[in-house]
Design a protein around this motif. Sequence first.
Motif: not given
Length: 282
Positions: A87-91, A99-101, A105-107
């Motif tokens: 989750t440091h790099c992924h929403v 819930s992981m997408d 490329d949001d982060k």
Amino acid sequence: MMRSRVASLALAAGLLFSMCGVPAIAQTPTPPGGPGPQGQGPQPGPGGPGGMNQKPKNLKVLPQDMSREQVTAIMRGFTGALGVRCTHCHVGQEGSPQSMDYAADDKDEKLTAREMLKMVRTINTDYVRMASGGDAKADVRCETCHRGRTEPPQPLADILVETASTQGADAAIAKYTQMRSESLEAGQYDFRERTLVGAARRLQEQNASDEAVALLKASIELFPNSADVVASLGMVLLQRGDRGGAQAQFNRALQLDPKNAMAQQGLRRLQGGPAAPGGPPP
Ligand code: HEC
Ligand code: HEC
């Protein structure tokens, strides 16, 4: 580049694996220059949580035909190298695979990581492999710089010089002692006396000679048997014009190590001899 396209693809895939700390076993069975489209490695196992058989759909640096499983193996290398979670790099929500997408490329961290991937690939293909003769073990990887942190650790001497110039030598020694007790095992910093000596030399060059002396005196307490630390103190005293003080330190260093080169050189200077053997005549 004279290399065939297949070979460069194989090289690129090998690099991507090796830079993430993933053993390159998937590549080794392919004979050099051998054919075989990339990304046909072991087929992903059945499903798994998070849908392991779902094809990645937003790869811009990694080969587009990589399987989800191959990408995930590289990603585990990222988390280890930076000391973070996915989750440091992924929403998405930690601990909730639904819930992981991963494609989003949001982060900013993901975008930075993508640039880092390109940088590492360029470093290895254009530079490191020239020097290493293509030895993948020599490749730069995320871990080479990051050492388990999001911000690669600074050299310890930089930290000590900065602390000594802004807060004084006592603060620098306190910092050194604290960091050594906290992160000796992580191996991110060089705690040997040479780091303290190097920091003191730089302080001296920056005309912070009081801090250099204080740092070296404290270093002698930490490394009472190091002739280099004692001789370095002698050199700083000599540069300050304290010839008596310098001589005492050089003699003390030679008691610890009769062959210590810095102390011998210091004594020669005190006797008005040439600064360095073989140097230009005065
Ligand atoms: C340091 C940042 C970072 C971390 C941590 C990270 N990833 Fe990634 N991930 C990326 C980047 C960058 C890409 C896109 C690579 C590209 O464009 O070629 C990516 C892509 C992916 C993809 C492909 C998505 C698609 O459909 O295109 C998956 C799946 C993935 N990551 C899973 C994970 C998992 C699982 C973890 C935790 C084990 C993880 N990632 C940790 C940066 C990261
Ligand atoms: C040559 C050294 C070097 C290598 C190799 C390297 N990085 Fe970095 N990376 C840095 C530096 C320097 C920063 C900036 C840190 C800071 O903000 O002080 C950084 C920052 C980052 C950041 C943003 C920091 C954050 O808060 O998340 C990410 C993400 C990242 N790197 C991922 C990677 C990944 C993934 C790899 C391997 C593919 C990699 N880096 C390889 C030097 C490196």
